[in-house]
Enzyme design. Structure first.
Site, PDB file in Angstrom:
ATOM      1  N   HIS A  84      -1.516 -27.286   0.635  1.00 24.37           N
ATOM      2  CA  HIS A  84      -1.270 -26.108   1.900  1.00 24.37           C
ATOM      3  C   HIS A  84      -0.550 -26.556   2.946  1.00 24.37           C
ATOM      4  O   HIS A  84      -0.973 -26.744   3.971  1.00 24.37           O
ATOM      5  CB  HIS A  84      -2.798 -25.948   2.283  1.00 24.37           C
ATOM      6  CG  HIS A  84      -2.813 -24.598   2.892  1.00 24.37           C
ATOM      7  ND1 HIS A  84      -4.049 -23.764   2.842  1.00 24.37           N
ATOM      8  CD2 HIS A  84      -2.179 -23.761   3.435  1.00 24.37           C
ATOM      9  CE1 HIS A  84      -4.104 -22.468   3.634  1.00 24.37           C
ATOM     10  NE2 HIS A  84      -2.628 -22.640   3.926  1.00 24.37           N
ATOM     11  N   ARG A 112      -3.278 -16.980  -0.681  1.00 25.50           N
ATOM     12  CA  ARG A 112      -4.822 -17.726  -0.394  1.00 25.50           C
ATOM     13  C   ARG A 112      -5.234 -17.922  -1.844  1.00 25.50           C
ATOM     14  O   ARG A 112      -4.828 -17.216  -2.864  1.00 25.50           O
ATOM     15  CB  ARG A 112      -5.655 -16.788  -0.145  1.00 25.50           C
ATOM     16  CG  ARG A 112      -5.508 -16.468   1.520  1.00 25.50           C
ATOM     17  CD  ARG A 112      -6.115 -17.700   2.246  1.00 25.50           C
ATOM     18  NE  ARG A 112      -5.985 -17.562   3.741  1.00 25.50           N
ATOM     19  CZ  ARG A 112      -4.956 -17.903   4.319  1.00 25.50           C
ATOM     20  NH1 ARG A 112      -3.950 -18.459   4.003  1.00 25.50           N
ATOM     21  NH2 ARG A 112      -5.013 -17.727   5.534  1.00 25.50           N
ATOM     22  N   GLU A 125      -9.443 -26.617  -1.766  1.00 29.36           N
ATOM     23  CA  GLU A 125      -8.527 -27.527  -1.265  1.00 29.36           C
ATOM     24  C   GLU A 125      -9.245 -28.770  -0.465  1.00 29.36           C
ATOM     25  O   GLU A 125      -9.925 -28.527   0.026  1.00 29.36           O
ATOM     26  CB  GLU A 125      -7.765 -26.619  -0.267  1.00 29.36           C
ATOM     27  CG  GLU A 125      -6.916 -25.448  -0.806  1.00 29.36           C
ATOM     28  CD  GLU A 125      -6.202 -24.625   0.210  1.00 29.36           C
ATOM     29  OE1 GLU A 125      -6.471 -24.776   1.431  1.00 29.36           O
ATOM     30  OE2 GLU A 125      -5.450 -23.661  -0.162  1.00 29.36           O
ATOM     31  N   ARG A 138       0.750  -1.151  -0.111  1.00 29.83           N
ATOM     32  CA  ARG A 138       0.169   0.003   0.101  1.00 29.83           C
ATOM     33  C   ARG A 138       0.823   1.256   0.049  1.00 29.83           C
ATOM     34  O   ARG A 138       0.283   2.463  -0.627  1.00 29.83           O
ATOM     35  CB  ARG A 138      -1.007  -0.246   1.171  1.00 29.83           C
ATOM     36  CG  ARG A 138      -2.080  -1.033   1.109  1.00 29.83           C
ATOM     37  CD  ARG A 138      -2.944  -1.034   2.262  1.00 29.83           C
ATOM     38  NE  ARG A 138      -4.007  -2.154   2.226  1.00 29.83           N
ATOM     39  CZ  ARG A 138      -4.916  -2.349   3.167  1.00 29.83           C
ATOM     40  NH1 ARG A 138      -4.975  -1.560   4.223  1.00 29.83           N
ATOM     41  NH2 ARG A 138      -5.861  -3.280   2.906  1.00 29.83           N
TER      42      ARG A 138
END
Length: 322
Positions: free
Chosen positions: A288, A240, A269, A181
Site C-alpha cells: 500500500h 481497495r 494489509e 456511472r
C-alpha cells in the site's frame, strides 16, 4: 481556560509532524507509533477529544462514536477513501467528516503505472534471478509483453483513473476504454471510450482498477469477471483490496485465465509473507505505497490537520465528505 483536544492516531510524515508539534491553539494528544493504533487506545483517546485525526486503518463505527466525547466536533481522516467510516452514523451525529482528495492523485497514478510495468515485464521473476545469482541475458526466456497497440481498460474514471490514462497513453495503446456511472463529456481529450464493464473485461489487455470501494464494487473482480478476460490480460489494483476476491484471483492466475496481476492493496494489509499471492511468480504485491512519497504524504497530513482544526474552531472544512 483549557485548550480543545486534538487526538491523532498515528505519527505523521516529518514536515506535517513538525507543524503538528508546533500547534498552540489545541492540545495535541497522539499515538506516536508508525503502526495502526490499538483499538482500546483509540477508544480511550477519542473519549476526551474535541477533534479526531484518524487513518484508513481506524474503524469509525458505532462503538467508537459511543465511546467518543459528547462534545466531539469533527472527524478528519488522512485518506481520500472513507470506507472505514460509517458515514451515516457520523452524519446523524452531526459531525463533519474531512478527507484528503486530489493531493494523492499523481502519486497513486504513478504507482499504478509501476505495477503495470512490473507485471507486464515479469520484473518479480527477473529480480529473483538477480537475487539468486543465476542466469543472465537470454534471447528466449523471461519474456514479458509491451503495451504497443494494446487495449487499456480503466475501471473507475475519476481523478486517479484519468491521471493513470495520461501516464499510460504514451506507451502506445491503440485503444483506451473506461467504465463509470456515465460517459464523461471530455472523454475525447483522453481518446477514451465509455463502455460496459463486460466489454472492457473481454477486450482489455491491461485492466487498472481505480474505483472507490462501495457495496457495488466489493468483490467486483471475482471468478465470473476473471472468466471474461483474455488469457493474456494483466490486472492492476491500486484502489481497495476488497474490490478483488483474492481467492478467485489466485485461481485465475494458477489456471491461466489471466497472465499477471499487480496489487498495491490487499485484504488484509499486509498479506502474510507465506500467502500464495505473495509467493506467486506472476503476482506483484506492494505494501500500500500508492501515495507514499514525501510530497504526497505530507500534503495529505497537512490537509487532514487543516480539516481537523477547521472543525474544532467551527470553520468550514477545506475538504468535507458531503
Amino acid at each position: 481556560m483549557s485548550r480543545p483536544v486534538l487526538f491523532v492516531t498515528r505519527e505523521l510524515p516529518p514536515q506535517a509532524q513538525k507543524r503538528l508539534d508546533a500547534l498552540v491553539d489545541v492540545e495535541v494528544r497522539q499515538s506516536k507509533s508508525t503502526k495502526a493504533i490499538i483499538r482500546s487506545d483509540l477508544l480511550d483517546g477519542v473519549a476526551t477529544a474535541d477533534g479526531l485525526l484518524c487513518m484508513l486503518s481506524d474503524k469509525i463505527d458505532e462503538e467508537l462514536l459511543s465511546a467518543a466525547n459528547p462534545l466531539l466536533k469533527v472527524i478528519s481522516t488522512c485518506s481520500v477513501g472513507y470506507d472505514h467510516v460509517d458515514t451515516e452514523l457520523v452524519k446523524r451525529r452531526g459531525l463533519p467528516l474531512g478527507y484528503t482528495p486530489d493531493v494523492l492523485t499523481d502519486a497513486t497514478a504513478d504507482t499504478t503505472v509501476l505495477l503495470a510495468l512490473m507485471a507486464s515485464r515479469r520484473a518479480k521473476e527477473a529480480l529473483c534471478i538477480v537475487h539468486e545469482g543465476r542466469g543472465g541475458f537470454s534471447l528466449s526466456t523471461g519474456l514479458g509483453t509491451q503495451f504497443t497497440n494494446k487495449t487499456l481498460g480503466i475501471v473507475g474514471f475519476g481523478r486517479i483513473g484519468r491521471a493513470t490514462v495520461e501516464r499510460l497513453a504514451p506507451f502506445g495503446f491503440s485503444k483506451i476504454m473506461y467504465t463509470s456511472r456515465r460517459p464523461l463529456h471530455d472523454e475525447a481529450k483522453l481518446n477514451a471510450q465509455h463502455v460496459p464493464l463486460p466489454q472492457l473485461l473481454a477486450e482489455a489487455d491491461l485492466i487498472c482498477i481505480c474505483c472507490p470501494l462501495t457495496s457495488e464494487t466489493t468483490n467486483m473482480f471475482n471468478k465470473d469477471t476473471f472468466s471474461l478476460m483474455k488469457s493474456t490480460a494483466i490486472v492492476v489494483n491500486t484502489a481497495r483490496g476488497a474490490i478483488v476476491n483474492q481467492d478467485d484471483l489466485l485461481h485465475a492466475l494458477e489456471n491461466g485465465q489471466i497472465a499477471a496481476a499487480g496489487l498495491d492493496v490487499t485484504v488484509p494489509e499486509p498479506l502474510p509473507a507465506d500467502h500464495p499471492l505473495v509467493k506467486h511468480p506472476r503476482c506483484v504485491v506492494l505494501p500500500h505505497i500508492g501515495s507514499a512519497t514525501e510530497e504526497t504524504r505530507n500534503a495529505m497530513a497537512n490537509l487532514a490537520i487543516d480539516n481537523a482544526l477547521a472543525g474544532i474552531f467551527d470553520q468550514p472544512l477545506k475538504a468535507e465528505v458531503e
